[in-house]
Design a protein around this motif. Structure first.
Motif, short mmCIF file in Angstrom:
data_model
loop_
_atom_site.label_atom_id
_atom_site.label_comp_id
_atom_site.label_asym_id
_atom_site.label_seq_id
_atom_site.Cartn_x
_atom_site.Cartn_y
_atom_site.Cartn_z
N TYR A 21 1.99 4.32 -1.01
CA TYR A 21 2.03 4.72 -2.19
C TYR A 21 3.30 4.98 -2.83
O TYR A 21 4.31 5.49 -2.34
CB TYR A 21 1.41 6.23 -2.19
CG TYR A 21 -0.15 6.07 -1.95
CD1 TYR A 21 -0.83 5.14 -1.82
CD2 TYR A 21 -0.91 7.47 -1.75
CE1 TYR A 21 -2.28 5.04 -1.45
CE2 TYR A 21 -2.05 7.36 -1.26
CZ TYR A 21 -2.83 6.17 -1.06
OH TYR A 21 -4.18 6.32 -0.71
N GLN A 51 2.66 11.28 -10.53
CA GLN A 51 1.39 10.13 -10.26
C GLN A 51 1.91 9.28 -9.16
O GLN A 51 2.88 9.15 -8.81
CB GLN A 51 1.20 9.51 -11.52
CG GLN A 51 0.18 8.48 -11.53
CD GLN A 51 -0.14 7.96 -13.04
OE1 GLN A 51 0.87 7.76 -13.67
NE2 GLN A 51 -1.25 7.46 -13.43
N HIS A 53 0.92 5.40 -7.33
CA HIS A 53 0.30 4.04 -7.64
C HIS A 53 0.40 3.04 -6.31
O HIS A 53 1.26 3.35 -5.42
CB HIS A 53 1.47 3.46 -8.41
CG HIS A 53 1.58 3.93 -9.82
ND1 HIS A 53 0.55 3.72 -10.77
CD2 HIS A 53 2.30 4.69 -10.35
CE1 HIS A 53 0.98 4.17 -11.90
NE2 HIS A 53 1.77 4.92 -11.61
N SER A 54 -0.41 2.35 -5.96
CA SER A 54 -0.56 1.34 -4.97
C SER A 54 -0.86 0.12 -5.54
O SER A 54 -2.24 -0.17 -6.14
CB SER A 54 -1.50 1.86 -3.93
OG SER A 54 -1.48 0.81 -2.88
N ARG A 56 -2.22 -2.19 -8.31
CA ARG A 56 -2.99 -1.69 -9.81
C ARG A 56 -3.72 -0.54 -9.82
O ARG A 56 -3.96 0.12 -10.73
CB ARG A 56 -3.83 -2.93 -10.30
CG ARG A 56 -5.08 -3.11 -9.45
CD ARG A 56 -6.08 -4.07 -9.80
NE ARG A 56 -6.80 -4.12 -11.11
CZ ARG A 56 -8.17 -3.26 -11.06
NH1 ARG A 56 -8.37 -2.53 -9.93
NH2 ARG A 56 -8.92 -3.10 -11.91
N ASN A 57 -3.90 -0.05 -8.43
CA ASN A 57 -4.46 1.27 -8.26
C ASN A 57 -3.64 2.58 -8.68
O ASN A 57 -2.34 2.45 -8.29
CB ASN A 57 -5.18 1.60 -6.98
CG ASN A 57 -6.32 0.39 -6.70
OD1 ASN A 57 -7.02 0.24 -7.68
ND2 ASN A 57 -6.21 -0.23 -5.40
N SER A 58 -3.98 3.57 -9.12
CA SER A 58 -3.17 5.09 -9.29
C SER A 58 -4.10 6.22 -9.44
O SER A 58 -5.12 6.09 -9.06
CB SER A 58 -2.49 4.77 -10.76
OG SER A 58 -3.29 4.64 -11.71
N SER A 93 -7.27 3.82 -12.44
CA SER A 93 -6.88 5.41 -12.21
C SER A 93 -7.71 6.19 -11.45
O SER A 93 -7.38 7.31 -11.25
CB SER A 93 -6.57 5.78 -13.66
OG SER A 93 -7.65 6.28 -14.49
#
Length: 107
Positions: A21, A51, A53-54, A56-58, A93
């Protein structure tokens, strides 16, 4: 003086989204954390946004107040209930979650 932001990447049980992440504090990259790892990030006292992120995922942004010489801890996970997991393919998200962890007070 500074405060410390501690971010842990750990799931209880099985986690599908196990990648590293990337951590974003106040809109700026602040490091990354792998599965079953923890990172400490110095932050200035005051109001901040966190926040993870990985790809496009967050996660959704989380706000926190950092107090001088204290630690603020969060745990990031990609584990979620099946309906949220499925919805995260449309709404990235929802894919990752940040949870505030209790930290012992420093004297």
């Amino acid at each position: 003086m500074t405060a410390t932001l501690t971010v842990t990447h750990k799931a209880i049980g099985v986690e599908v989204r196990r990648g590293t992440y990337d951590i974003v504090v106040d809109g700026h990259p602040a490091g990354s954390v792998g599965m079953n790892a923890t990172i400490d990030i110095p932050v200035e006292p005051g109001h901040h946004t966190l926040q993870i992120h990985s790809g496009r995922n967050s996660s959704r942004p989380q706000t926190f107040e950092a107090i001088d010489s204290e630690t603020v801890a969060f745990r990031g996970t990609g584990k979620s209930f099946l309906p949220i997991f499925l919805a995260s393919f449309v709404v990235p998200s929802l894919a990752l979650e940040l949870r505030r962890e209790a930290t012992p007070r420093t004297a």
